[in-house]
Design a protein around this motif. Sequence first.
Motif, short mmCIF file in Angstrom:
data_model
loop_
_atom_site.label_atom_id
_atom_site.label_comp_id
_atom_site.label_asym_id
_atom_site.label_seq_id
_atom_site.Cartn_x
_atom_site.Cartn_y
_atom_site.Cartn_z
N GLY A 144 -2.42 4.59 -6.27
CA GLY A 144 -2.56 5.90 -6.88
C GLY A 144 -2.77 5.86 -8.39
N TYR A 145 -2.73 4.65 -8.97
CA TYR A 145 -3.03 4.52 -10.39
C TYR A 145 -4.36 3.78 -10.59
N GLY A 146 -5.22 3.83 -9.56
CA GLY A 146 -6.54 3.23 -9.69
C GLY A 146 -7.58 4.34 -9.77
N LEU A 147 -7.54 5.22 -8.75
CA LEU A 147 -8.44 6.37 -8.66
C LEU A 147 -9.91 5.95 -8.67
N ASP A 148 -10.17 4.67 -8.42
CA ASP A 148 -11.50 4.24 -8.02
C ASP A 148 -11.28 3.20 -6.92
N THR A 149 -12.31 2.94 -6.15
CA THR A 149 -12.11 2.12 -4.96
C THR A 149 -11.58 0.73 -5.31
N GLU A 150 -12.21 0.13 -6.30
CA GLU A 150 -11.85 -1.24 -6.66
C GLU A 150 -10.37 -1.35 -7.06
N THR A 151 -9.93 -0.41 -7.89
CA THR A 151 -8.56 -0.51 -8.40
C THR A 151 -7.53 -0.09 -7.35
N GLU A 152 -7.86 0.90 -6.54
CA GLU A 152 -6.92 1.27 -5.46
C GLU A 152 -6.71 0.09 -4.52
N VAL A 153 -7.81 -0.60 -4.20
CA VAL A 153 -7.72 -1.79 -3.34
C VAL A 153 -6.90 -2.88 -4.03
N ALA A 159 0.54 -5.07 -3.81
CA ALA A 159 1.74 -4.63 -3.08
C ALA A 159 1.94 -5.48 -1.82
N ARG A 160 0.87 -5.72 -1.07
CA ARG A 160 0.95 -6.58 0.12
C ARG A 160 1.41 -8.00 -0.25
N GLU A 161 0.83 -8.49 -1.35
CA GLU A 161 1.14 -9.85 -1.81
C GLU A 161 2.63 -9.95 -2.19
N ASN A 198 -15.05 6.39 1.23
CA ASN A 198 -15.27 5.09 0.62
C ASN A 198 -13.97 4.29 0.50
N MET A 199 -12.99 4.90 -0.17
CA MET A 199 -11.73 4.15 -0.37
C MET A 199 -11.03 3.89 0.96
N LEU A 200 -10.82 4.96 1.72
CA LEU A 200 -10.03 4.83 2.95
C LEU A 200 -10.61 3.78 3.90
N PRO A 201 -11.92 3.82 4.18
CA PRO A 201 -12.46 2.78 5.08
C PRO A 201 -12.23 1.36 4.55
N GLU A 205 -10.15 -1.38 6.55
CA GLU A 205 -10.85 -2.62 6.91
C GLU A 205 -10.05 -3.85 6.51
N GLN A 206 -9.40 -3.78 5.35
CA GLN A 206 -8.64 -4.94 4.86
C GLN A 206 -7.16 -4.87 5.25
N GLY A 207 -6.80 -3.87 6.03
CA GLY A 207 -5.41 -3.77 6.50
C GLY A 207 -4.41 -3.63 5.37
N LEU A 208 -4.75 -2.85 4.36
CA LEU A 208 -3.92 -2.83 3.16
C LEU A 208 -2.86 -1.74 3.15
#
Length: 408
Positions: A144-153, A159-161, A198-201, A205-208
């Motif tokens: 929620g502090y990315g607000l673009d696809t790359e940073t949200e991912v 977080a997963r790591e 865009n973001m959600l898929p 896809e990456q199971g994040l």
Amino acid sequence: MSWDHVWIDVNLATMDPNNSAAYGAITDAAIAVKDGKIAWLGPRKELPDFDVFSMPVYRGRGGWITPGLIDAHTHLVFAGSRANEFEMRLEGASYEDIARAGGGIISTVNACRKAEESELFELGRQRLNALAKEGVTTVEIKSGYGLDTETEVKLLKVARELGRNHHVDVKTTFLGAHAIPPEYKDDVEGYVDLVVNNMLPKVIEQGLADAADVFCENIAFNLAQTEKVLTAAQQAGLDIKLHAEQLSNMGGSALAAKLGAKSVDHIEYLDEDGVKALAASGTCATLLPGAYYFLRETQMPPIELLRKHQVPIVVASDFNPGSSPICSTLLMLNMACTLFRLTPEEALKGITANAAKALGIEEKVGVLAQGMQADFCLWDITTPAQLAYSYGVNPCKDVVKNGVLVHQ
Ligand code: DI6
Ligand code: FE
């Protein structure tokens, strides 16, 4: 009996609803662990015979064991600090002045967009360590502090790591719809499309992510936009939850309840119809006393109504750089009691059994019972209320996670 280890000279606050004593307490008790699970628990005098030389026997010196603490709402992966804004506000600047000077949530977004994954990981690790020291064994972390696809991912990957590299279990939540980024300030619908299409898929896809969340508020996303994001997330197989009724009553909670959300969070402005909607759907009500405190709010969440309609009450830190820069789940117990007038037992339930419900993991953790995952803490206290009553000298003596003693 052959166990991995056993604890004696302890009292148990099981928080098990099947035990009608306050805190589900069993005094002068014992608890045994095998293969990561609670194999036996009960009064010490009923402890089956076992060979004291075949396994470690830990003595709790009359302390209390609770389930491992669960912080069901945090934003703990972020870069930068907003201490300068805190200072500016105390010197008289308004929130708008700060926002106009490029501050507020957008300053954290800028810092996160720039930050390397390794930097975010290290910051997150330190925060996770701070929570773990106070007995947290499961935490939810939002993007929620990315607000673009790359940073949200990127934030969700970190977080997963963190979850993979720390004994604390991490549940991740995709919060792409946290705020409207400057690039989309005149095209909120366009941003919602980006989140959904865009973001959600990519996140799926990456199971994040395990869940999705939205900030439903007049300064963020309206009801229709909230519904769009939550429905898409649900169709993609995620649990859903909502930041709702924090600054005004938008009806977000009723919407989230209708969709079957696990929790609605903040809810200072929730009314009785909203509370009834939560009760009907089994949605938890998550109280965030740290944000109430730090923003010096005065509108109290509807505690009496939540009790009356028996909505499960959760307490969480909302740890974030803007509205709750307080990285302590334990301190939230005290604040939930002093600010919201919860009883210490309700507050403790809010960071154990009910927090597990809010994360959909109540079959595994949150109460001490036979067969549950062996996540628990030994506290140097003489009554469970002491956890909520006092703060500053950390009473957490030992943590057992997945049956393994991790901190002594
Ligand atoms: N509600 C809040 O209080 C925080 N986010 C949200 O949805 C504020 C986050 C920030 O100011 O950085
Ligand atoms: Fe939050």
